[in-house]
Scaffold this active site. Structure first.
Site, short mmCIF file in Angstrom:
data_model
loop_
_atom_site.label_atom_id
_atom_site.label_comp_id
_atom_site.label_asym_id
_atom_site.label_seq_id
_atom_site.Cartn_x
_atom_site.Cartn_y
_atom_site.Cartn_z
N GLU A 116 0.85 -1.20 0.00
CA GLU A 116 0.00 0.00 0.00
C GLU A 116 0.88 1.24 0.00
O GLU A 116 2.08 1.17 0.22
CB GLU A 116 -0.93 0.00 1.23
N HIS A 244 -9.86 10.78 4.13
CA HIS A 244 -9.79 9.95 2.92
C HIS A 244 -10.30 10.80 1.77
O HIS A 244 -11.36 11.44 1.88
CB HIS A 244 -10.66 8.70 3.09
N ARG A 292 -2.66 10.52 -0.46
CA ARG A 292 -3.99 10.87 0.06
C ARG A 292 -4.16 12.33 0.46
O ARG A 292 -5.14 12.96 0.10
CB ARG A 292 -4.26 10.04 1.33
N HIS A 353 -11.37 10.39 8.37
CA HIS A 353 -11.09 8.96 8.29
C HIS A 353 -10.43 8.40 9.54
O HIS A 353 -10.84 7.38 10.06
CB HIS A 353 -10.20 8.72 7.06
N ARG A 388 -0.66 8.91 9.47
CA ARG A 388 -0.63 7.46 9.66
C ARG A 388 -0.23 6.74 8.37
O ARG A 388 -0.78 7.00 7.31
CB ARG A 388 -2.02 6.98 10.08
#
Length: 529
Positions: A116, A244, A292, A353, A388
């Site tokens: 990811e 998000h 993101r 998120h 994160r």
């Protein structure tokens, strides 16, 4: 009613259930788990991604995972916390598997690892696209089968108990603040019961529900952070809220908003305005595949410039059959609101998120209040820093459940219940007129946070949020003193508390760093070289 437990756990996601199982098997006393909703409604079950852990030692190692985490956190992360999580992750994965959690495997039996954003290697363990739900399922089965764990579903923790409730003046400078348990609302009797505990553990999840649109369930109102803060615990890093970039824009469904996975952009989806114009070229050379936070800020800016409530994701140029095959759930979901993604644009917008900050804890998950631990998204371990890294949150919860279980089991015999704790004063009544006030105030908190403390901030907006929240705080406290405690007024109080903390921490950070982006201080204060 007064109940006594050795271990009182508030919250029932991966952190709460892991901790409960770990202390229950030690047979050191009675364990109780307070669940605000049903056991299966925790934030954990909404996690689609996976769990990060170094398992393929031929290609991967701890140093790579540590460095990836430090880079993602913009070097605000606490290196000791990062090292602890990364190095303990493999043994905790093994334990999850022993508890019955299934991760996808290849034909040879090895884990089928994904990669990811932000990870330098393939290290994400997953179960299809619903890893969180699978972890929740496995742990729920294990918890329900354990005779030593009392599960109280649909119960709501109102306050944690400290010396303050014994008439002692407690301030943020008071040494040795101690937690003696919690006051908990029983939905059947509508009474607030007293739960005395030797050890109390907050595992209450995040606070996305303070925003108008969030990928979190409606129960994510920041209860643990607010309760701990009111009890004078230390909190940290509250300005770092992860958004998000793409949830489905459906005004009838904002808590939780339906996630349109990043894999859709990886597949070739292109972000556009409703009129078909592309815009990502103005912001990043990676276009729709930028990280993101960059994509979320770009969408936020375009929505503000054009006065839009959403932008669009376009996959109509891809083969229709292939799209349906790769994204069957998204295809069906969009179809249910009249959108055929093979022919129509998908309306998307950013949503709150994940909270990187929370109740400050040490390497054992212990807060600044004695006998009070915090685990999972409501805690701030220092792992995430300013942002994160994908799939680090579920493993953080399990690792800290382990260190907190070890630490609390070592010390629980030194503690006793405090029999002097008074019962909750539940005078007051609630009328329907007051229900309307609460509903309206929740909407106001959502509007304030989304409009002024969102993806892009400025001192002007933050001060406006502060002033509005202050007014709501005064009104709500006056109302709280007049009425019986109910879940909705308690949640409102917690949302206002958490909104205030995010705003205050955002005002104090005079730089753009990690997830905190402000138009007043555009320059990054950290020199990476």
């Amino acid at each position: 009613m007064v109940y006594k437990y050795d271990f009182l756990i508030i919250g029932a996601g991966v952190a709460g259930m892991s901790y409960a199982l770990k202390v229950a098997r030690a047979k050191k006393g009675k364990v109780c788990m307070i669940c605000k909703a049903g056991l299966d409604e925790a934030n954990t079950s909404f996690a689609q991604g996976g769990v990060a852990s170094v398992t393929n030692l031929e290609l991967d190692n701890f140093d790579k995972h540590i460095e990836d985490t430090m880079i993602a956190g913009d070097y605000i992360s606490d290196r000791q916390a990062v090292e602890q999580v990364v190095k303990m992750a493999p043994s905790q994965i093994k334990e999850l598997v022993e508890w019955g959690v299934n991760f996808d495997r290849k034909e040879n039996g090895d884990f089928d690892l994904h990669r990811e954003g932000g990870h330098s290697e393939f290290r994400i363990l997953h179960h299809a696209d619903d890893t969180g739900a699978e972890i929740q399922r496995g742990l729920m089965a294990a918890v329900r089968q354990c005779p030593d764990i009392d599960i109280k579903e649909q119960h709501f923790a109102v306050e944690i108990i400290t010396q303050h409730h014994l008439g002692v003046r407690v301030t943020r400078r008071s040494p040795h603040i101690r937690c003696y348990g919690a006051y908990v609302l029983n939905p059947e009797t509508q009474k607030v019961d007293t739960y005395l505990a030797k050890v109390t553990v907050l595992c209450t999840g995040g606070c996305g529900a303070v925003y108008l649109t969030t990928s979190n369930p409606v129960i994510a109102t920041g209860d643990g952070i607010a309760m701990a803060y009111r009890a004078k615990a230390t909190v940290a890093d509250m300005e770092f809220v992860q958004f998000h970039p793409t949830v489905l824009h459906n005004p009838n469904e904002t808590h939780p908003a339906y996630l349109i996975t990043e894999a859709m952009r990886g597949y070739g989806g292109v972000l556009k305005l409703p009129n078909g114009e592309t815009f990502m070229e103005k912001y990043d050379k990676r276009l729709s595949l930028a990280p993101r936070d960059i994509v979320a800020r770009a969408i936020d800016k375009e929505m503000k410039i054009h006065g839009l409530d959403h932008v669009c994701l376009d996959v109509t140029h891809k083969d229709a059959e292939e799209t349906r095959h790769h994204f069957p759930n998204i295809y069906q979901k969009c179809l249910s609101i009249g959108i055929d993604i093979t022919q129509d644009y998908i309306p998307v917008r950013p949503a709150a998120h994940y909270m990187c900050g929370g109740i400050k804890v040490d390497l054992n998950g212990q807060s600044s209040i004695e006998r009070l631990y915090a685990l999972g998204e409501c805690s701030c371990t220092g792992l995430h820093g300013g942002n994160r890294l994908a799939s680090n949150s579920l493993i953080e919860a399990v690792v800290y459940a382990e260190t907190a279980a070890r630490h609390s089991l070592e010390h629980v015999d030194q503690y006793d219940w405090n029999e002097q704790v008074p019962e909750w004063n539940d005078e007051g009544t609630m009328t329907n007129e007051e229900k309307v006030l609460i509903t309206q105030s929740v909407k106001e908190v959502n509007q304030i946070m989304s409009n002024y403390v969102g993806i892009v901030r400025s001192d002007l907006r933050l001060h406006r949020a502060w002033d509005r929240l202050d007014m709501l705080y005064e009104e709500t406290e006056r109302l709280f003193k007049r009425v019986k405690a109910s879940r909705d007024i308690c949640e409102l109080r917690n949302m206002i508390n958490v909104g205030y903390l995010i705003t205050r921490w955002a005002l104090e950070r005079k730089e753009c760093r990690g997830l905190h982006f402000t138009t007043d201080y555009p320059h990054h204060a950290y020199d990476k070289h």
